[in-house]
Each structure stands twice: as structure tokens, then as C-alpha cells.
Design an enzyme around this catalytic site. Structure first.
Site, PDB file in Angstrom:
ATOM      1  N   SER A 143     -43.576 -72.035  20.436  1.00  0.00           N
ATOM      2  CA  SER A 143     -44.412 -71.065  19.711  1.00  0.00           C
ATOM      3  C   SER A 143     -44.728 -71.621  18.340  1.00  0.00           C
ATOM      4  O   SER A 143     -43.905 -72.338  17.742  1.00  0.00           O
ATOM      5  CB  SER A 143     -43.696 -69.726  19.553  1.00  0.00           C
ATOM      6  OG  SER A 143     -44.402 -68.903  18.618  1.00  0.00           O
ATOM      7  N   TYR A 157     -36.617 -64.486  17.232  1.00  0.00           N
ATOM      8  CA  TYR A 157     -37.581 -65.129  18.142  1.00  0.00           C
ATOM      9  C   TYR A 157     -37.921 -66.532  17.635  1.00  0.00           C
ATOM     10  O   TYR A 157     -37.923 -67.505  18.397  1.00  0.00           O
ATOM     11  CB  TYR A 157     -38.843 -64.267  18.254  1.00  0.00           C
ATOM     12  CG  TYR A 157     -39.941 -64.873  19.093  1.00  0.00           C
ATOM     13  CD1 TYR A 157     -39.829 -64.951  20.481  1.00  0.00           C
ATOM     14  CD2 TYR A 157     -41.097 -65.385  18.498  1.00  0.00           C
ATOM     15  CE1 TYR A 157     -40.843 -65.517  21.252  1.00  0.00           C
ATOM     16  CE2 TYR A 157     -42.110 -65.946  19.253  1.00  0.00           C
ATOM     17  CZ  TYR A 157     -41.979 -66.005  20.629  1.00  0.00           C
ATOM     18  OH  TYR A 157     -42.986 -66.568  21.382  1.00  0.00           O
TER      19      TYR A 157
END
Ligand code: NDP
Length: 248
Positions: A143, A157
Site C-alpha cells: 500500500s 494498517y
């Protein structure tokens, strides 16, 4: 690049029933690969995707396997190898997100993110490696949050995606001598169930990109297809952003 540049290649995509994973399954299949993909909960989506692609003559297989469970990840690799007759491409895509202040983060959510986002990638890769030969490709879906966190609540995350980036670097070193490339594809905001292109959160993310918009699952799939293909052999250990200029 030939539209069938993956003909004869066999791919496993984790988390292929929806979103970016489903886009990757569609693209690799369209480019000629035989594809197995895993899912955990969305059986109907998985069945629909298999029906859609096999109707066109493609070889596509769905396997139920929870990426949080090392034994299920290993079993999914075995099932994929049995169904496809081998394995050349592994795409570690399955992941989950939870947004909360780090000091209020529910312990069960912490465990879930670590088990799926890091553990799933590790155990799938570890189980697959004995099947991969010269020219094989491992593609981790990280990501852009490994590089840039645009607001609060994303520390856990982001931590898991930082682990994806670091694992990619180490594995590229481990597997370079065997002719296997390992890369980290880092999406920016992509319109999926996990990050829908509407609402205040979406508007705030659009402002962080250079292009002022979300991307599509096909944008990520196109990059994955290239990295999976024969012309990317000298790209390894790389962090490849497909993010509309999120880090500019
Ligand atoms: P979605 O939530 O839309 O889809 C997730 C997919 O993973 C589904 O197919 C889901 O299947 C599967 N999955 C989830 N948990 C498990 C599990 N325990 N075991 C097996 N499969 C599982 O997510 P996205 O498509 O948005 O995200 C895909 C990847 O892209 C992830 O790695 C994510 O971190 C990354 N990413 C996404 C961005 C975005 O903006 N969308 C931005 C940056 C990175 P099922 O429903 O069957 O559980």
C-alpha cells in the site's frame, strides 16, 4: 506487449473474489494465464467470477482458504498446484484494513490485520516457494500507506504494509540467485468495497493525489500483469506505486 504474454503461466492470487484481487484475476486470465484464487467469505462472488471467465474458455479455479490460517494457506497452494499443474506466479493480495487510534485499537483487530496482511503473505509464499522455478514471479500487494500516511488512525494498517515492503526487499535478495523476482505493488486510493469512491473519507484522499481522483482495480491489475510477465525480469525488490501521485 502481447495480449497473451502470460500464455502457459500458472498463477495463484490470494483474495481474488472481490476488488483489486478480482481485477488481477481477470487481467491475468485475459493475458493467457491459468489462474487459481482464494477467498474466505465471498463464495457467491468467487463462483460468479469463475463462471464469467470459464465461459470464455479460461482456466480459473476458486479455493476457499482463510489467509489468517497458515495451514489453510498451505493447503490452498497445494490445491492450486494440483489444479493448474504447477505454479509460476504468486500474487499476495488478500488483506484487511481497520482505522482507529493506535491506543484504542481493538486487540482482535490488531491480531486479524497482522495474521492476514503479514502472516497470509508469509505462509502462502513459504508454501509456494518449492514449486517456483527460474523466471517465477512473486508480487506482493502492499500500500502507498507504507510510504505516506495522510491522516490519523492508519498506523497499524500502515505498519502491516511496511512489513510487506520489508519482506519484499529481503525475499528479493533470498531469491535473486534462483532467478525469481519479488516486487511490491503499492496502490493508492482504488475504488473497492474496502475503500469506496464516495463520502468524506474518499474526498479527503482524492485531495492527496496529484490527479484528484480514485483509481480503478484495472489500473493495479495492468501493473501486476506487466510485473508477472516476461519483460520484467530485471525488476526485483522494487516498490511500484500506482497511486495517481499520492506521494508527489
Ligand atoms: P477488498 O476488501 O475490496 O477485497 C479484499 C479481498 O481479499 C476479497 O476478495 C476478500 O475475500 C479477500 N480476503 C479478505 N480477508 C481474507 C482472508 N482472511 N482470507 C482470504 N481472503 C481474504 O480489498 P481491496 O481490493 O481494496 O484490497 C486488495 C489489496 O489492495 C489489499 O492488499 C489492500 O491492502 C490493498 N490496497 C487497497 C487499496 C484501496 O484503496 N482499495 C489501497 C492500497 C492498498 P472474501 O470477501 O471472500 O473474504
Amino acid at each position: 506487449m502481447s495480449t497473451a504474454h502470460l500464455t502457459g503461466r500458472r498463477a495463484l492470487v490470494t483474495g481474488g473474489s472481490r476488488g483489486i484481487g478480482a481485477g488481477i484475476v481477470r487481467r491475468l486470465s485475459a493475458d493467457g494465464a491459468a489462474v487459481a484464487f482464494t477467498y474466505s467469505a465471498s463464495a457467491a462472488n468467487a463462483e460468479e467470477l469463475v463462471a464469467e471467465l470459464t465461459a470464455d474458455g479460461a482456466v480459473v479455479v476458486a479455493i476457499r482458504a482463510d489467509a489468517a490460517d497458515p495451514a489453510e494457506s498451505a493447503d490452498a497452494v497445494d490445491q492450486a498446484v494440483a489444479a493448474l499443474g504447477g505454479l509460476d506466479i504468486v500474487v499476495n493480495n488478500a488483506a484487511v484494513a481497520h482505522i482507529a487510534p493506535f491506543d484504542e485499537f481493538p486487540p482482535e483487530e490488531f491480531d486479524r490485520l497482522v495474521a492476514i496482511n503479514i502472516g497470509g503473505m508469509y505462509w502462502t509464499t513459504r508454501s509456494a516457494i518449492k514449486h517456483l522455478g527460474e523466471g517465477a514471479r512473486i508480487i506482493n500487494i502492499g500500500s502507498i500507506n507504507a510510504d505516506r500516511i495522510p491522516g490519523p488512525g492508519l498506523s497499524v494498517y500502515g505498519m502491516t504494509k511496511g512489513a510487506v515492503a520489508a519482506f519484499t526487499r529481503g525475499l528479493a535478495r533470498d531469491l535473486g540467485p534462483r532467478g525469481i523476482t519479488v516486487n511490491n505493488v503499492q496502490p493508492g486510493p482504488i475504488d473497492t468495497d474496502a475503500n469506496p469512491n464516495r463520502g468524506d473519507f474518499a474526498e479527503s484522499l482524492k485531495q492527496v493525489t496529484a490527479q484528484g481522483r480514485y483509481g480503478h482495480t484495472s489500473d493495479v491489475a495492468a501493473l501486476v500483469s506487466f510485473v508477472a510477465g516476461p519483460e520484467s525480469g530485471y525488476i526485483t525488490g522494487a516498490h511500484l506505486n500506482v497511486d495517481g501521485g499520492f506521494t508527489v
